[in-house]
Scaffold this motif. Structure first.
Motif, short mmCIF file in Angstrom:
data_model
loop_
_atom_site.label_atom_id
_atom_site.label_comp_id
_atom_site.label_asym_id
_atom_site.label_seq_id
_atom_site.Cartn_x
_atom_site.Cartn_y
_atom_site.Cartn_z
N SER A 29 -19.88 21.00 -10.50
CA SER A 29 -20.84 20.08 -9.89
C SER A 29 -22.20 20.10 -10.58
N ASP A 30 -22.51 21.16 -11.32
CA ASP A 30 -23.80 21.23 -12.00
C ASP A 30 -23.74 20.76 -13.45
N GLY A 76 -26.29 12.77 -19.17
CA GLY A 76 -27.32 12.69 -18.14
C GLY A 76 -26.83 12.34 -16.75
N VAL A 77 -25.53 12.21 -16.57
CA VAL A 77 -24.96 11.87 -15.26
C VAL A 77 -24.17 13.09 -14.77
N ALA A 78 -24.30 13.41 -13.49
CA ALA A 78 -23.55 14.52 -12.92
C ALA A 78 -22.05 14.27 -13.08
N LEU A 79 -21.32 15.32 -13.44
CA LEU A 79 -19.88 15.18 -13.72
C LEU A 79 -19.10 14.58 -12.54
#
Length: 88
Positions: A48-49, A54-57
């Protein structure tokens, strides 16, 4: 696999020489289905981190699942039509 993988599924079915027509048709149909939701669960639980461009997975994976699901509606309709008329 996703809905745009139909040509790949067709090529693999032909390359493997799937002579059993119902099996070949099911194989081709399965390659056109949308991706599963399981990658979203794994992304949320284990990464999750992490970010992708630049976009959260989890968000990135969720957008891919949504996109393939929306695209699969017309693609699966066309694939089923092609399989029903026996072009493949």
């Amino acid at each position: 696999m996703g809905p745009v993988d139909f040509p790949i599924g067709l090529a693999v079915a032909l390359a493997l020489g799937l002579g059993n027509v119902p099996v070949a048709r099911v194989f081709i149909l399965l390659t056109a289905k949308p991706v599963a939701v399981a990658p979203v669960i794994f992304a949320v639980e284990f990464a999750s981190d992490t970010t992708v461009r630049g976009v959260a997975l989890p968000e990135y994976v969720s957008v891919n699942v949504l996109t393939t699901t929306l695209v699969s509606v017309p693609v699966l309709s066309i694939v089923v039509l092609i399989l029903k008329i026996g072009l493949v």
